[in-house]
Design a protein around this motif. Sequence first.
Motif, short mmCIF file in Angstrom:
data_model
loop_
_atom_site.label_atom_id
_atom_site.label_comp_id
_atom_site.label_asym_id
_atom_site.label_seq_id
_atom_site.Cartn_x
_atom_site.Cartn_y
_atom_site.Cartn_z
N GLY A 60 0.83 -1.19 0.00
CA GLY A 60 0.00 0.00 0.00
C GLY A 60 0.86 1.24 0.00
N ARG A 61 0.24 2.38 0.11
CA ARG A 61 0.98 3.63 0.07
C ARG A 61 0.51 4.52 1.22
NH1 ARG A 61 2.07 6.48 -5.47
NH2 ARG A 61 3.97 5.31 -5.17
N ASN A 62 1.45 5.11 1.93
CA ASN A 62 1.15 6.06 2.99
C ASN A 62 0.71 7.37 2.32
OD1 ASN A 62 1.19 7.98 5.00
ND2 ASN A 62 3.02 7.16 6.00
N PRO A 63 -0.53 7.81 2.54
CA PRO A 63 -0.99 9.00 1.84
C PRO A 63 -0.27 10.29 2.26
CG PRO A 63 -2.65 8.22 3.39
CD PRO A 63 -1.56 7.22 3.38
N ALA A 64 0.26 10.33 3.47
CA ALA A 64 0.93 11.54 3.94
C ALA A 64 2.30 11.72 3.29
CB ALA A 64 1.07 11.52 5.45
N THR A 65 3.07 10.63 3.19
CA THR A 65 4.44 10.74 2.68
C THR A 65 4.60 10.18 1.28
OG1 THR A 65 5.08 8.62 3.64
CG2 THR A 65 5.36 10.59 5.01
N GLU A 67 5.15 7.12 0.76
CA GLU A 67 6.04 5.97 0.91
C GLU A 67 5.26 4.67 0.73
OE1 GLU A 67 8.71 3.99 4.53
OE2 GLU A 67 7.67 5.91 4.83
N THR A 68 5.88 3.68 0.09
CA THR A 68 5.26 2.37 -0.10
C THR A 68 5.42 1.58 1.19
OG1 THR A 68 5.82 2.42 -2.43
CG2 THR A 68 5.24 0.30 -1.52
N ILE A 69 4.32 0.97 1.67
CA ILE A 69 4.36 0.17 2.91
C ILE A 69 3.70 -1.18 2.66
CG2 ILE A 69 4.39 2.14 4.48
CD1 ILE A 69 1.38 1.75 4.86
N LYS A 70 4.01 -2.13 3.54
CA LYS A 70 3.41 -3.46 3.43
C LYS A 70 2.25 -3.54 4.42
CE LYS A 70 4.18 -8.33 3.48
NZ LYS A 70 5.06 -9.41 3.15
N ILE A 71 1.08 -3.97 3.94
CA ILE A 71 -0.11 -4.13 4.77
C ILE A 71 -0.27 -5.61 5.07
CG2 ILE A 71 -2.61 -3.78 4.93
CD1 ILE A 71 -2.24 -1.47 2.90
N LYS A 72 -0.41 -5.97 6.35
CA LYS A 72 -0.51 -7.37 6.77
C LYS A 72 -1.81 -8.00 6.30
CE LYS A 72 1.69 -6.48 11.22
NZ LYS A 72 1.47 -6.62 12.65
N ALA A 73 -1.82 -9.32 6.24
CA ALA A 73 -3.05 -10.07 5.93
C ALA A 73 -3.96 -10.00 7.15
CB ALA A 73 -2.70 -11.52 5.61
N LYS A 74 -5.25 -9.99 6.91
CA LYS A 74 -6.18 -9.96 8.04
C LYS A 74 -7.51 -10.58 7.65
CE LYS A 74 -7.65 -5.19 7.22
NZ LYS A 74 -7.79 -3.87 7.84
N THR A 75 -8.30 -10.89 8.66
CA THR A 75 -9.64 -11.44 8.47
C THR A 75 -10.64 -10.38 8.92
OG1 THR A 75 -8.80 -13.64 8.93
CG2 THR A 75 -11.17 -13.36 9.03
N VAL A 76 -11.69 -10.17 8.10
CA VAL A 76 -12.70 -9.16 8.43
C VAL A 76 -14.09 -9.77 8.34
CG1 VAL A 76 -11.30 -7.20 7.71
CG2 VAL A 76 -12.79 -8.31 6.07
N ALA A 77 -15.01 -9.18 9.06
CA ALA A 77 -16.42 -9.57 8.98
C ALA A 77 -17.07 -8.66 7.95
CB ALA A 77 -17.09 -9.41 10.33
N LYS A 78 -17.89 -9.24 7.09
CA LYS A 78 -18.54 -8.45 6.05
C LYS A 78 -20.03 -8.77 6.04
CE LYS A 78 -18.28 -7.23 1.22
NZ LYS A 78 -17.66 -7.49 -0.07
#
Length: 156
Positions: A60-65, A67-78
């Motif tokens: 992903g990308r940090n909108p403030a700077t 900078e490219t960052i890595k976003i962890k895997a996660k489980t969500v309720a939908k």
Amino acid sequence: MKKRELIQAVAIHADVDNKTAARLVEGTIDVILATVAKGEIVNLSGFAKFAKIKRPARMGRNPATGETIKIKAKTVAKITALKGFKDIALGVAPAPKIATVRKPSPAPVKKAAPAKKKAAPAKKKAAPAKKKAAPAKKKAAPAKKKVVKKAAKKKR
């Protein structure tokens, strides 16, 4: 609408007591939660779809700077609203009619006690009607004038 209000509305609509309605609503919620926790999808046609979604890791990308960052895997309720629900919520289709007042339950039939023979009531003579006395007129007391005294201002 809160859960207690939902239970009350279900009880009136289904014509059951509040305790039974509470068990039904609680049971429905428990079944949906347990099924989704196992990873299965619960689809209530015309209402909503409940699912547990696994999102993979991504960049992903940090909108403030910037900078490219890595976003962890996660489980969500939908929870997805389905067409039937959306149509009613947006006013395209008419809302279902629900009972808003509890129907009175038929009263249990009581057997009447055997009738006792009553003695003939003694006839009473009607008392002559009394004339109402006219209310006495009150004399109005003369109005008293209030004397307003002004307090003398002290000079300093």
